[in-house]
Design a protein around this motif. Structure first.
Motif, mmCIF file in Angstrom:
data_model
loop_
_atom_site.group_PDB
_atom_site.id
_atom_site.type_symbol
_atom_site.label_atom_id
_atom_site.label_comp_id
_atom_site.label_asym_id
_atom_site.label_seq_id
_atom_site.Cartn_x
_atom_site.Cartn_y
_atom_site.Cartn_z
ATOM 1 N N LEU A 4 0.814 -1.214 0.000
ATOM 2 C CA LEU A 4 0.000 0.000 0.000
ATOM 3 C C LEU A 4 0.849 1.267 0.000
ATOM 4 C CD1 LEU A 4 -2.767 -1.045 2.554
ATOM 5 C CD2 LEU A 4 -2.833 -1.128 0.072
ATOM 6 N N LYS A 5 2.006 1.199 -0.646
ATOM 7 C CA LYS A 5 2.918 2.345 -0.624
ATOM 8 C C LYS A 5 2.313 3.575 -1.302
ATOM 9 C CE LYS A 5 5.317 0.694 -4.672
ATOM 10 N NZ LYS A 5 6.384 -0.084 -5.147
ATOM 11 N N ASP A 6 1.469 3.391 -2.311
ATOM 12 C CA ASP A 6 0.854 4.534 -2.984
ATOM 13 C C ASP A 6 -0.234 5.191 -2.130
ATOM 14 O OD1 ASP A 6 2.489 4.078 -5.163
ATOM 15 O OD2 ASP A 6 0.991 2.910 -6.249
ATOM 16 N N GLN A 7 -0.817 4.446 -1.222
ATOM 17 C CA GLN A 7 -1.874 4.967 -0.351
ATOM 18 C C GLN A 7 -1.345 5.336 1.036
ATOM 19 O OE1 GLN A 7 -2.127 2.057 -2.082
ATOM 20 N NE2 GLN A 7 -3.529 2.750 -3.652
ATOM 21 N N LYS A 8 -0.064 5.161 1.241
ATOM 22 C CA LYS A 8 0.509 5.320 2.584
ATOM 23 C C LYS A 8 0.272 6.712 3.165
ATOM 24 C CE LYS A 8 4.588 4.432 5.328
ATOM 25 N NZ LYS A 8 5.951 3.953 5.377
ATOM 26 N N ALA A 22 -2.249 9.774 7.371
ATOM 27 C CA ALA A 22 -3.033 10.935 7.802
ATOM 28 C C ALA A 22 -4.318 10.494 8.511
ATOM 29 C CB ALA A 22 -3.362 11.824 6.605
ATOM 30 N N ALA A 23 -4.968 9.467 7.972
ATOM 31 C CA ALA A 23 -6.192 8.960 8.601
ATOM 32 C C ALA A 23 -5.891 8.377 9.982
ATOM 33 C CB ALA A 23 -6.846 7.903 7.709
ATOM 34 N N LEU A 24 -4.834 7.584 10.073
ATOM 35 C CA LEU A 24 -4.479 6.991 11.372
ATOM 36 C C LEU A 24 -4.090 8.052 12.382
ATOM 37 C CD1 LEU A 24 -2.521 3.706 10.658
ATOM 38 C CD2 LEU A 24 -4.758 3.985 11.667
ATOM 39 N N ALA A 51 -8.178 3.844 -5.036
ATOM 40 C CA ALA A 51 -8.073 2.465 -5.525
ATOM 41 C C ALA A 51 -9.385 2.011 -6.179
ATOM 42 C CB ALA A 51 -7.709 1.528 -4.383
ATOM 43 N N LYS A 52 -10.268 2.963 -6.440
ATOM 44 C CA LYS A 52 -11.564 2.693 -7.076
ATOM 45 C C LYS A 52 -12.447 1.779 -6.227
ATOM 46 C CE LYS A 52 -10.142 3.560 -11.828
ATOM 47 N NZ LYS A 52 -8.952 4.221 -11.801
ATOM 48 N N LEU A 53 -12.447 2.057 -4.910
ATOM 49 C CA LEU A 53 -13.314 1.349 -3.965
ATOM 50 C C LEU A 53 -14.230 2.365 -3.298
ATOM 51 C CD1 LEU A 53 -10.735 -0.978 -2.191
ATOM 52 C CD2 LEU A 53 -12.605 -1.716 -3.644
ATOM 53 N N LEU A 54 -15.358 1.893 -2.828
ATOM 54 C CA LEU A 54 -16.241 2.771 -2.065
ATOM 55 C C LEU A 54 -15.598 3.052 -0.704
ATOM 56 C CD1 LEU A 54 -19.696 1.115 -2.809
ATOM 57 C CD2 LEU A 54 -18.804 3.239 -3.756
ATOM 58 N N PRO A 55 -15.713 4.278 -0.231
ATOM 59 C CA PRO A 55 -15.095 4.600 1.060
ATOM 60 C C PRO A 55 -15.821 3.876 2.202
ATOM 61 C CG PRO A 55 -16.325 6.487 0.220
ATOM 62 C CD PRO A 55 -16.359 5.437 -0.844
ATOM 63 N N PRO A 56 -15.067 3.307 3.115
ATOM 64 C CA PRO A 56 -15.678 2.602 4.246
ATOM 65 C C PRO A 56 -16.033 3.569 5.368
ATOM 66 C CG PRO A 56 -13.322 2.422 4.393
ATOM 67 C CD PRO A 56 -13.614 3.178 3.123
#
Length: 177
Positions: A112-116, A121-123, A165-170
């Motif tokens: 998940l290096k591209d989303q890191k 920031a979220a964490l 990543a083209k997913l719905l946000p949880p």
């Protein structure tokens, strides 16, 4: 003459067998030569979902006392004896602090290096939110609104990583409450 023909036939068989066996050796050598190892392709969607589920499980493992406190304290028409006690409030504060510490020490999967950046920031927001809850619960009349707003900011940042990543946000809040 027969002996000469037998001798020539035997020699030709020897040369033929030698040629065949050396071809097999080179084929075996080619098969045994390892190709460059190609890194397995990471399925980012699966890694994100796994990270999200693990994150929820980590929080749920430590926030039971906090959830019990919030459920009791947020009851609209609760009688005074139904409200949380000082001991329950102290346990909730400890629970929130434990969650903040757990979130601070969370590691990211290498895939998940591209989303890191978004995940970090979220964490950070989630950990700040739980730490703010822990601090507020030490007060006589705690107000968790600021902590809840910080948690919502974390939700937005987590959603950004998923949308990338083209997913719905949880919604982590639904998983941990």
């Amino acid at each position: 003459m027969k002996k000469l023909l037998v001798l020539l036939t035997a020699v030709s068989f020897v040369f033929g067998l030698t040629a065949c066996s050396s071809n097999n050796d080179t084929k075996a050598d080619k098969k045994e030569t390892p190709k460059e190892t190609v890194a397995p392709k990471v399925d980012v969607k699966k890694e994100l979902v796994r990270f999200y589920m693990d994150l929820g499980n980590k929080i749920n493992a430590k926030d039971a006392d906090l959830n019990a406190y919030v459920n009791k304290a947020s009851k609209p028409d609760a009688k005074p004896e139904e409200l949380p006690t000082a001991d329950e409030k102290a346990k909730a504060s400890e629970s929130a602090a434990a969650v903040a510490a757990e979130l601070t020490n969370t590691q990211f999967p290498a895939g998940l290096k591209d989303q890191k950046a978004d995940l970090e920031a979220a964490l950070k927001d989630y950990a700040s939110s739980y730490q703010a809850m822990a601090d507020e619960l030490k007060k006589d009349t705690p107000n968790l609104d600021a902590a809840n707003a910080t948690f919502a900011q974390g939700e937005e940042k987590l959603g950004k990583a998923f949308e990338g990543a083209k997913l719905l946000p949880p919604t982590l809040g639904k998983q941990v409450n």
